[in-house]
Design a protein around this motif. Sequence first.
Motif, PDB file in Angstrom:
ATOM      1  N   GLY A  37       1.055  -1.084   0.325  1.00 35.43           N
ATOM      2  CA  GLY A  37      -0.102   0.173   0.612  1.00 35.43           C
ATOM      3  C   GLY A  37       1.040   1.406  -0.305  1.00 35.43           C
ATOM      4  N   VAL A  38       2.077   0.843   0.846  1.00 38.63           N
ATOM      5  CA  VAL A  38       2.577   2.035   0.958  1.00 38.63           C
ATOM      6  C   VAL A  38       3.985   1.882  -0.354  1.00 38.63           C
ATOM      7  N   GLY A  39       3.756   1.609  -1.543  1.00 36.42           N
ATOM      8  CA  GLY A  39       4.587   1.721  -2.787  1.00 36.42           C
ATOM      9  C   GLY A  39       3.504   2.017  -3.236  1.00 36.42           C
ATOM     10  N   ALA A  40       2.083   1.422  -3.913  1.00 35.46           N
ATOM     11  CA  ALA A  40       1.448   2.545  -4.262  1.00 35.46           C
ATOM     12  C   ALA A  40       0.959   3.517  -4.250  1.00 35.46           C
ATOM     13  N   PHE A  41       1.461   4.510  -2.709  1.00 37.14           N
ATOM     14  CA  PHE A  41       1.045   5.445  -2.309  1.00 37.14           C
ATOM     15  C   PHE A  41       1.868   6.576  -2.834  1.00 37.14           C
ATOM     16  N   PHE A  42       3.258   5.795  -3.224  1.00 36.88           N
ATOM     17  CA  PHE A  42       4.021   6.900  -3.983  1.00 36.88           C
ATOM     18  C   PHE A  42       4.087   6.491  -5.394  1.00 36.88           C
ATOM     19  N   LEU A  43       3.921   5.760  -5.758  1.00 42.46           N
ATOM     20  CA  LEU A  43       3.400   5.131  -7.702  1.00 42.46           C
ATOM     21  C   LEU A  43       2.012   6.397  -7.600  1.00 42.46           C
ATOM     22  N   LEU A  44       1.056   5.983  -7.585  1.00 46.64           N
ATOM     23  CA  LEU A  44       0.021   6.885  -7.862  1.00 46.64           C
ATOM     24  C   LEU A  44       0.316   8.475  -7.627  1.00 46.64           C
ATOM     25  N   MET A  45       0.711   8.974  -5.990  1.00 44.80           N
ATOM     26  CA  MET A  45       1.704  10.433  -6.065  1.00 44.80           C
ATOM     27  C   MET A  45       2.465  10.801  -7.712  1.00 44.80           C
ATOM     28  N   ALA A  46       3.148  10.376  -7.427  1.00 43.90           N
ATOM     29  CA  ALA A  46       3.958  11.008  -9.347  1.00 43.90           C
ATOM     30  C   ALA A  46       3.415  10.616 -10.053  1.00 43.90           C
ATOM     31  N   LEU A  47       2.469   9.677 -10.159  1.00 44.28           N
ATOM     32  CA  LEU A  47       1.552   9.739 -11.319  1.00 44.28           C
ATOM     33  C   LEU A  47       0.335  10.654 -11.608  1.00 44.28           C
ATOM     34  N   ALA A  48      -0.216  11.122 -10.536  1.00 47.46           N
ATOM     35  CA  ALA A  48      -1.037  12.760 -10.112  1.00 47.46           C
ATOM     36  C   ALA A  48      -0.437  13.140 -10.388  1.00 47.46           C
ATOM     37  N   MET A  49       0.250  13.612 -10.030  1.00 46.79           N
ATOM     38  CA  MET A  49       1.753  14.942 -10.254  1.00 46.79           C
ATOM     39  C   MET A  49       1.402  15.064 -11.821  1.00 46.79           C
ATOM     40  N   SER A  50       2.192  14.357 -12.642  1.00 49.30           N
ATOM     41  CA  SER A  50       1.955  14.708 -14.115  1.00 49.30           C
ATOM     42  C   SER A  50       1.062  14.950 -14.972  1.00 49.30           C
ATOM     43  N   VAL A  51       0.007  13.623 -13.978  1.00 45.41           N
ATOM     44  CA  VAL A  51      -1.618  13.611 -14.477  1.00 45.41           C
ATOM     45  C   VAL A  51      -1.788  14.973 -14.818  1.00 45.41           C
ATOM     46  N   THR A  52      -2.095  15.475 -13.558  1.00 46.67           N
ATOM     47  CA  THR A  52      -2.599  16.563 -13.203  1.00 46.67           C
ATOM     48  C   THR A  52      -2.286  17.741 -13.869  1.00 46.67           C
ATOM     49  N   ARG A  53      -0.478  17.927 -13.486  1.00 44.62           N
ATOM     50  CA  ARG A  53      -0.162  19.128 -14.453  1.00 44.62           C
ATOM     51  C   ARG A  53      -0.048  18.941 -15.444  1.00 44.62           C
ATOM     52  N   GLU A  54       0.084  17.995 -16.194  1.00 45.70           N
ATOM     53  CA  GLU A  54      -0.904  17.845 -17.962  1.00 45.70           C
ATOM     54  C   GLU A  54      -2.034  18.645 -18.010  1.00 45.70           C
ATOM     55  N   ILE A  55      -3.003  17.804 -16.887  1.00 48.15           N
ATOM     56  CA  ILE A  55      -3.966  18.487 -17.693  1.00 48.15           C
ATOM     57  C   ILE A  55      -4.473  19.828 -16.820  1.00 48.15           C
ATOM     58  N   ALA A  56      -3.783  20.768 -16.341  1.00 45.89           N
ATOM     59  CA  ALA A  56      -3.878  22.266 -15.893  1.00 45.89           C
ATOM     60  C   ALA A  56      -3.043  22.916 -17.339  1.00 45.89           C
ATOM     61  N   LEU A  57      -2.327  22.187 -17.820  1.00 45.74           N
ATOM     62  CA  LEU A  57      -1.258  23.082 -18.735  1.00 45.74           C
ATOM     63  C   LEU A  57      -2.408  23.099 -20.174  1.00 45.74           C
ATOM     64  N   LEU A  58      -2.779  22.052 -20.382  1.00 48.09           N
ATOM     65  CA  LEU A  58      -3.876  21.991 -21.733  1.00 48.09           C
ATOM     66  C   LEU A  58      -4.852  22.853 -21.329  1.00 48.09           C
ATOM     67  N   SER A  59      -5.726  22.683 -19.911  1.00 48.16           N
ATOM     68  CA  SER A  59      -6.563  23.544 -19.990  1.00 48.16           C
ATOM     69  C   SER A  59      -6.374  25.033 -19.966  1.00 48.16           C
ATOM     70  N   ARG A  60      -4.594  25.575 -18.945  1.00 48.66           N
ATOM     71  CA  ARG A  60      -4.315  26.489 -19.266  1.00 48.66           C
ATOM     72  C   ARG A  60      -4.361  27.219 -21.254  1.00 48.66           C
ATOM     73  N   ALA A  61      -4.069  26.201 -22.108  1.00 51.61           N
ATOM     74  CA  ALA A  61      -3.046  27.362 -23.038  1.00 51.61           C
ATOM     75  C   ALA A  61      -4.325  26.693 -23.738  1.00 51.61           C
ATOM     76  N   ARG A  62      -5.442  26.270 -23.476  1.00 54.94           N
ATOM     77  CA  ARG A  62      -6.518  27.008 -24.445  1.00 54.94           C
ATOM     78  C   ARG A  62      -7.296  27.946 -24.439  1.00 54.94           C
ATOM     79  N   ARG A  63      -6.993  28.921 -23.307  1.00 54.94           N
ATOM     80  CA  ARG A  63      -7.275  29.990 -22.646  1.00 54.94           C
ATOM     81  C   ARG A  63      -6.282  30.990 -23.380  1.00 54.94           C
ATOM     82  N   ILE A  64      -5.261  30.822 -24.109  1.00 50.73           N
ATOM     83  CA  ILE A  64      -4.046  31.532 -24.686  1.00 50.73           C
ATOM     84  C   ILE A  64      -4.328  31.528 -25.704  1.00 50.73           C
ATOM     85  N   PRO A  65      -4.381  33.006 -26.182  1.00 57.03           N
ATOM     86  CA  PRO A  65      -4.993  33.738 -27.507  1.00 57.03           C
ATOM     87  C   PRO A  65      -3.765  32.918 -28.532  1.00 57.03           C
ATOM     88  N   ARG A  66      -4.349  32.940 -29.357  1.00 56.10           N
ATOM     89  CA  ARG A  66      -3.382  32.349 -30.616  1.00 56.10           C
ATOM     90  C   ARG A  66      -2.919  33.882 -31.868  1.00 56.10           C
TER      91      ARG A  66
END
Length: 182
Positions: free
Chosen positions: A139-168
């Motif tokens: 369970g501790v191993g899953a904690f660390f793995l899921l924490m790192a994966l959630a960091m990466s996925v959350t960052r990317e989703i937030a970046l894609l959301s921001r990108a849609r609001r940046i004018p061309r």
Amino acid sequence: MTDALIVGAIFLIIVLITQIGVRPHNLFLAAMPFVTSVVMGYLVLGLGSHRYASGDPGIAAAGVAIGVFFGLCLNRAMTLYRDPHRNGRLYTRGGAVYLAIWLFVLVGRIAFIAALEHSPSFAVSFGRLLDRLDGSPDGVGAFFLLMALAMSVTREIALLSRARRIPRPDGSLAAAQGVSRA
């Protein structure tokens, strides 16, 4: 716990190669956190023999929540802009603060594992905590793995959301034209 060290090293290499400095944000970089999450999750959680305890889903959920928090911090620390001289192509810039967040998380993981392996009193105290939570080492191993994966996925989703609001450069928003081809 060795899995957590290997995953941490892999993530640090990926971060150093793909996210530090100025980088064009393309389909590969956008899809990589999602593909990495599926592959790493399968390799670590899906293969082999695991002995999960009833408290492990709560421990894993805590890892996801902490990962989302740090993913949002990473998003705030990364600059995202369109280059008007390159047809509005998206670029990211991960600097010292961005790297410091990743290092804080990854070095914290290594320090935790080192304390477990080299400090008997810490290991006993943590073992008592796991008993109270009805958790397991898996369970501790899953904690660390899921924490790192959630960091990466959350960052990317937030970046894609921001990108849609940046004018061309032509003044239009990417959101009005669908997904950016940057």
